[in-house]
Design a protein around this motif. Structure first.
Motif, PDB file in Angstrom:
ATOM      1  N   LEU A  58       0.857  -1.168   0.000  1.00 39.59           N
ATOM      2  CA  LEU A  58       0.000   0.000   0.000  1.00 39.59           C
ATOM      3  C   LEU A  58       0.898   1.225   0.000  1.00 39.59           C
ATOM      4  CD1 LEU A  58      -1.276  -2.299   2.076  1.00 39.59           C
ATOM      5  CD2 LEU A  58      -3.044  -0.591   2.277  1.00 39.59           C
ATOM      6  N   LYS A  59       0.742   2.075  -0.992  1.00 41.79           N
ATOM      7  CA  LYS A  59       1.557   3.283  -1.079  1.00 41.79           C
ATOM      8  C   LYS A  59       0.662   4.486  -0.838  1.00 41.79           C
ATOM      9  CE  LYS A  59       4.778   1.181  -4.271  1.00 41.79           C
ATOM     10  NZ  LYS A  59       5.369   1.202  -5.602  1.00 41.79           N
ATOM     11  N   GLY A  60       0.934   5.165   0.260  1.00 43.76           N
ATOM     12  CA  GLY A  60       0.103   6.282   0.651  1.00 43.76           C
ATOM     13  C   GLY A  60       0.771   7.614   0.423  1.00 43.76           C
ATOM     14  N   LYS A 123     -18.674  -8.820   4.188  1.00 43.54           N
ATOM     15  CA  LYS A 123     -18.391  -8.677   5.615  1.00 43.54           C
ATOM     16  C   LYS A 123     -17.050  -7.993   5.818  1.00 43.54           C
ATOM     17  CE  LYS A 123     -21.109 -12.441   7.379  1.00 43.54           C
ATOM     18  NZ  LYS A 123     -21.135 -13.628   8.212  1.00 43.54           N
ATOM     19  N   ARG A 124     -16.999  -7.164   6.848  1.00 43.14           N
ATOM     20  CA  ARG A 124     -15.774  -6.477   7.245  1.00 43.14           C
ATOM     21  C   ARG A 124     -15.353  -7.027   8.602  1.00 43.14           C
ATOM     22  NH1 ARG A 124     -13.655  -1.202   6.110  1.00 43.14           N
ATOM     23  NH2 ARG A 124     -15.343  -1.141   4.614  1.00 43.14           N
ATOM     24  N   TYR A 125     -14.069  -7.383   8.714  1.00 41.34           N
ATOM     25  CA  TYR A 125     -13.516  -7.911   9.954  1.00 41.34           C
ATOM     26  C   TYR A 125     -12.578  -6.870  10.549  1.00 41.34           C
ATOM     27  CZ  TYR A 125     -15.401 -12.231   8.118  1.00 41.34           C
ATOM     28  OH  TYR A 125     -16.249 -13.185   7.620  1.00 41.34           O
ATOM     29  N   VAL A 166      -8.751 -11.644   0.701  1.00 42.79           N
ATOM     30  CA  VAL A 166      -9.535 -10.545   1.266  1.00 42.79           C
ATOM     31  C   VAL A 166      -8.872  -9.227   0.881  1.00 42.79           C
ATOM     32  CG1 VAL A 166     -10.457 -11.824   3.240  1.00 42.79           C
ATOM     33  CG2 VAL A 166      -8.250 -10.679   3.439  1.00 42.79           C
ATOM     34  N   ASP A 167      -9.614  -8.141   1.052  1.00 41.11           N
ATOM     35  CA  ASP A 167      -9.042  -6.814   0.872  1.00 41.11           C
ATOM     36  C   ASP A 167      -8.566  -6.315   2.227  1.00 41.11           C
ATOM     37  OD1 ASP A 167      -9.592  -6.692  -1.861  1.00 41.11           O
ATOM     38  OD2 ASP A 167     -11.593  -5.880  -1.520  1.00 41.11           O
ATOM     39  N   PHE A 168      -7.303  -5.862   2.289  1.00 42.19           N
ATOM     40  CA  PHE A 168      -6.753  -5.274   3.508  1.00 42.19           C
ATOM     41  C   PHE A 168      -6.927  -3.771   3.382  1.00 42.19           C
ATOM     42  CE2 PHE A 168      -3.295  -3.288   5.894  1.00 42.19           C
ATOM     43  CZ  PHE A 168      -3.458  -3.870   7.141  1.00 42.19           C
ATOM     44  N   GLN A 169      -7.544  -3.152   4.388  1.00 46.72           N
ATOM     45  CA  GLN A 169      -7.788  -1.720   4.365  1.00 46.72           C
ATOM     46  C   GLN A 169      -7.177  -1.060   5.594  1.00 46.72           C
ATOM     47  OE1 GLN A 169     -12.086  -1.454   4.070  1.00 46.72           O
ATOM     48  NE2 GLN A 169     -11.989  -1.593   1.847  1.00 46.72           N
ATOM     49  N   LEU A 170      -6.637   0.122   5.370  1.00 46.97           N
ATOM     50  CA  LEU A 170      -6.030   0.924   6.421  1.00 46.97           C
ATOM     51  C   LEU A 170      -6.403   2.374   6.133  1.00 46.97           C
ATOM     52  CD1 LEU A 170      -4.097   0.589   8.849  1.00 46.97           C
ATOM     53  CD2 LEU A 170      -2.208   0.881   7.259  1.00 46.97           C
ATOM     54  N   PRO A 171      -6.947   3.116   7.121  1.00 45.86           N
ATOM     55  CA  PRO A 171      -7.346   4.500   6.857  1.00 45.86           C
ATOM     56  C   PRO A 171      -6.225   5.307   6.197  1.00 45.86           C
ATOM     57  CG  PRO A 171      -8.060   3.830   9.040  1.00 45.86           C
ATOM     58  CD  PRO A 171      -7.183   2.726   8.512  1.00 45.86           C
ATOM     59  N   THR A 172      -6.578   6.142   5.265  1.00 43.82           N
ATOM     60  CA  THR A 172      -5.717   7.042   4.473  1.00 43.82           C
ATOM     61  C   THR A 172      -4.885   6.319   3.425  1.00 43.82           C
ATOM     62  OG1 THR A 172      -3.676   7.135   5.830  1.00 43.82           O
ATOM     63  CG2 THR A 172      -5.488   8.646   6.444  1.00 43.82           C
ATOM     64  N   MET A 173      -5.020   4.996   3.322  1.00 41.73           N
ATOM     65  CA  MET A 173      -4.226   4.218   2.370  1.00 41.73           C
ATOM     66  C   MET A 173      -5.165   3.542   1.372  1.00 41.73           C
ATOM     67  SD  MET A 173      -1.052   4.588   3.446  1.00 41.73           S
ATOM     68  CE  MET A 173       0.023   3.239   3.002  1.00 41.73           C
ATOM     69  N   PRO A 174      -4.650   3.189   0.193  1.00 38.86           N
ATOM     70  CA  PRO A 174      -5.473   2.440  -0.760  1.00 38.86           C
ATOM     71  C   PRO A 174      -5.659   1.006  -0.269  1.00 38.86           C
ATOM     72  CG  PRO A 174      -3.234   2.589  -1.556  1.00 38.86           C
ATOM     73  CD  PRO A 174      -3.300   3.437  -0.305  1.00 38.86           C
ATOM     74  N   THR A 175      -6.657   0.340  -0.790  1.00 35.04           N
ATOM     75  CA  THR A 175      -6.930  -1.059  -0.453  1.00 35.04           C
ATOM     76  C   THR A 175      -6.033  -1.964  -1.276  1.00 35.04           C
ATOM     77  OG1 THR A 175      -9.215  -0.538   0.068  1.00 35.04           O
ATOM     78  CG2 THR A 175      -8.748  -2.819  -0.511  1.00 35.04           C
ATOM     79  N   VAL A 176      -5.630  -3.093  -0.684  1.00 32.34           N
ATOM     80  CA  VAL A 176      -4.854  -4.088  -1.422  1.00 32.34           C
ATOM     81  C   VAL A 176      -5.451  -5.471  -1.159  1.00 32.34           C
ATOM     82  CG1 VAL A 176      -3.105  -4.469   0.379  1.00 32.34           C
ATOM     83  CG2 VAL A 176      -2.526  -4.880  -2.006  1.00 32.34           C
ATOM     84  N   ARG A 177      -5.528  -6.261  -2.196  1.00 26.08           N
ATOM     85  CA  ARG A 177      -6.034  -7.639  -2.094  1.00 26.08           C
ATOM     86  C   ARG A 177      -4.874  -8.552  -1.660  1.00 26.08           C
ATOM     87  NH1 ARG A 177     -10.829  -9.552  -2.194  1.00 26.08           N
ATOM     88  NH2 ARG A 177     -11.181 -11.656  -2.930  1.00 26.08           N
ATOM     89  N   ILE A 178      -5.124  -9.352  -0.613  1.00 24.55           N
ATOM     90  CA  ILE A 178      -4.084 -10.262  -0.119  1.00 24.55           C
ATOM     91  C   ILE A 178      -4.657 -11.674  -0.021  1.00 24.55           C
ATOM     92  CG2 ILE A 178      -2.759  -8.513   1.103  1.00 24.55           C
ATOM     93  CD1 ILE A 178      -4.114  -9.438   3.712  1.00 24.55           C
TER      94      ILE A 178
END
Length: 182
Positions: A58-60, A123-125, A166-178
């Motif tokens: 993820l490149k922010g 679903k979001r975990y 799944v998609d890994f999400q982190l606030p202020t960063m783009p989503t990445v599929r892992i």
């Protein structure tokens, strides 16, 4: 303390040690050009399965890069995501925007705002919390100097066994599929 709580407490102690070990190594970025701000880069399947490989990046903004090295299911119904955060920018970075907006979470300088998204079941975990309200994730992500890398981890409830990515999400960063292993 129940057996489940003891298991979570023991895992909370073991995972930071494993994350620190996973974060050790050379600083070579393998010839990647760094890309633009706000981009994400899933890595080809052939690299997913090799030890120490990269699952996604993820490149922010401001040169901050999060590299995901593993996303492993365990027998207890959890997924532990491990990787590193690197400040490739010119200014000190504080991950305060990555923390959860939930008021009951005590961790203030953490990646407690991370989530895994199973788009098939919609679903979001969220990152797990212990009984004291602390996240089962990396804390203390402040004052990351230019050129510095730090190991990161977060533990989530595991999606159903048939979910392999799944998609890994982190606030202020783009989503990445892992891809999930284990």
């Amino acid at each position: 303390m129940s057996a489940g709580h003891r298991r979570i407490a023991a895992m909370a102690l073991m995972v930071p040690l494993a994350a620190a070990a996973a974060g050790c190594g050379g600083g070579d970025d393998g010839g990647r050009d760094g890309g633009g701000a706000g981009s994400s880069k899933p890595v080809a399947d052939s690299e997913d399965s090799r030890p120490g490989g990269v699952l996604g990046e993820l490149k922010g903004p401001n040169g901050v890069v999060v590299t995901i090295g593993s996303a492993v299911r365990d027998g207890g119904g959890f997924v532990t995501v491990q990787g590193s955060v690197t400040n490739r920018g010119k200014a000190v970075f504080d991950a305060l925007e990555w923390r959860s907006k939930e008021t009951g979470v005590k961790s203030r300088s953490a990646i407690s705002g991370a989530s895994l998204v199973d788009d098939r079941s919609k679903k979001r975990y969220l990152v797990l919390r212990d009984t004291d309200g602390e996240c089962l994730c990396t804390t203390g992500l402040t004052n990351i100097k230019p050129g510095e890398s730090r190991p990161v981890f977060a533990q989530f409830p595991a999606p159903p066994s048939e979910v392999t990515a799944v998609d890994f999400q982190l606030p202020t960063m783009p989503t990445v599929r892992i891809r999930l292993s284990g």
